[in-house]
Design an enzyme around this catalytic site. Sequence first.
Site, short mmCIF file in Angstrom:
data_model
loop_
_atom_site.label_atom_id
_atom_site.label_comp_id
_atom_site.label_asym_id
_atom_site.label_seq_id
_atom_site.Cartn_x
_atom_site.Cartn_y
_atom_site.Cartn_z
N LEU A 1 44.36 36.46 32.47
CA LEU A 1 44.12 37.17 31.21
C LEU A 1 45.41 37.36 30.41
O LEU A 1 45.36 37.61 29.21
CB LEU A 1 43.50 38.54 31.49
N SER B 1 38.51 54.64 36.48
CA SER B 1 38.64 55.23 37.81
C SER B 1 38.65 56.75 37.72
O SER B 1 39.13 57.32 36.73
CB SER B 1 39.97 54.76 38.42
N ALA B 2 38.18 57.38 38.78
CA ALA B 2 38.27 58.84 38.87
C ALA B 2 39.72 59.31 38.89
O ALA B 2 39.97 60.50 38.73
CB ALA B 2 37.56 59.31 40.13
N ASP C 1 38.81 34.57 36.60
CA ASP C 1 39.69 35.17 37.61
C ASP C 1 40.88 34.24 37.82
O ASP C 1 40.74 33.03 37.72
CB ASP C 1 38.93 35.36 38.93
N ASN C 2 42.05 34.83 38.13
CA ASN C 2 43.21 33.99 38.49
C ASN C 2 43.47 34.01 40.00
O ASN C 2 44.46 33.46 40.46
CB ASN C 2 44.46 34.41 37.72
N TYR D 1 49.53 52.96 37.82
CA TYR D 1 48.16 52.43 37.88
C TYR D 1 47.21 53.33 37.10
O TYR D 1 46.42 52.89 36.26
CB TYR D 1 47.70 52.31 39.34
N ASN E 1 45.76 50.08 52.34
CA ASN E 1 46.19 51.38 51.81
C ASN E 1 45.06 52.40 51.89
O ASN E 1 45.30 53.59 52.02
CB ASN E 1 46.55 51.25 50.32
N PHE F 1 36.58 43.71 35.28
CA PHE F 1 37.14 44.25 36.53
C PHE F 1 38.60 43.86 36.72
O PHE F 1 39.30 44.50 37.51
CB PHE F 1 36.38 43.67 37.74
N TYR G 1 34.88 54.97 38.44
CA TYR G 1 34.43 54.86 39.83
C TYR G 1 35.08 55.93 40.67
O TYR G 1 36.27 56.19 40.55
CB TYR G 1 34.84 53.53 40.45
N LYS H 1 44.75 52.89 33.45
CA LYS H 1 43.32 53.21 33.25
C LYS H 1 43.17 54.17 32.06
O LYS H 1 42.30 53.99 31.20
CB LYS H 1 42.72 53.85 34.50
N ASP I 1 48.24 62.99 46.58
CA ASP I 1 46.82 63.15 46.96
C ASP I 1 46.32 64.54 46.56
O ASP I 1 47.04 65.53 46.72
CB ASP I 1 46.64 63.01 48.48
#
Length: 334
Positions: free
Chosen positions: A60, A125-126, A32-33, A149, A198, A81, A177, A153, A295
């Site tokens: 990464l 992600s969904a 992790d960073n 984003y 958010n 992740f 997810y 994915k 949404d």
Amino acid sequence: MSHIVVTGGAGFIGSHCCVELLQAGAQVTVLDNFCNSKPEALHHIAKITGICPALAQLDLCDESAVSSFFAANSVDAVIHFAGLKAVGESCRIPLTYYHNNLTGTLHLLRAMAENGCKTIVFSSSATVYGMHNTAPFTEDMPTSATNPYGWTKQMIEQILMDTAAADPDWAIVALRYFNPIGAHPSGLIGENPNGIPNNLVPYVARVAEGTLERLSIYGDDYDTPDGTGVRDYIHVVDLAKGHLCALEYAKTHHGFEAINLGTGNGASVLEVLHAYEQACGKSLPYVIAPRHAGDIATSFADPQKAKSLLHWQAESDLLTMCKDSWNFTLQQHP
Ligand code: NAD
Ligand code: UFG
């Protein structure tokens, strides 16, 4: 004992996954960073499990650091992740998102391949179900994206699919997810975003603790039972357990598989708010605000594939998720 590298292991979901891995007897290294987490997360993992995971503090996007790490360590599998995840921010700084999420993943996959580690579980992600499918979402539905984003994915899933197609030694599981919420029952790890949250549950938690005045509900005129948006909220500990099942599956199944991790049940914004009121014992103020661009009305999983391939299903109900979130929130201000 298998050695599992957890990229983004100090983050919200990654830290819960480290707990489950350590409790199952794995050797864990967090890579992790800390761009969206703190090193203290590792101390909290150690408090819960009695074991501190090893740490490789690196970005990464730093190709030589990633490649040196894999050259120097024998790794059985990676749970990936690490990534930037804020939808709104991804629209403002798309190149940062594409660079971090895509370049980081490419460096990781190359370093893994060069060192003979070809098992990876990826955080998808969904969001890849886009705007045009109807819930319950099944893994064979067409995927798309509505923001940078989401595109990262979608693109990473494509990269993983192509990688598995080109080399049959790879075992790759992309876990899609739904909406992870809650916290570890110890209250030591959870989600505590910087600034104004958010996402719904972290926002409601701030209203409950009194640092934000009221929730704005984004729209009450959707085609849903009470007019507010419906999502499939899943306890982060259930979600973390799903990763161990995916690793187990990958031991005996090569190729690429995309699998939903959700409960299969939808809850509306008002239902979440009322469950949180029950969890914290106060009534929580809200106003109805305009719909949020991008949404969708309803999102929930068909969880059947996870059940049949991974022998996994979510266990916690919404009230437990809210209670664990509230317990964690209270422990942020002892
Ligand atoms: P998080 O921000 O809490 O954790 C991500 C971790 O990755 C952080 O510790 C961050 O410091 C690290 N990281 C980011 N870029 C890095 C880089 N270049 N090098 C090294 N470390 C880096 O997020 P989370 O909620 O735990 O999400 C984990 C993953 O699951 C992400 O890929 C996210 O997109 C995905 N996901 C999350 C949700 C959600 O609602 N939380 C839903 C679907 C998918
Ligand atoms: N909502 C409000 N008020 C708020 C925040 C959210 O009414 O202040 C509503 C949203 O409109 C939605 C529901 O609460 O109906 C859940 O919102 P979240 O932001 O918590 O979750 P989303 O489903 O909108 O987004 C999540 C992740 C994204 C991911 C998306 C699809 O945060 O990263 O799921 O998988 F892209």
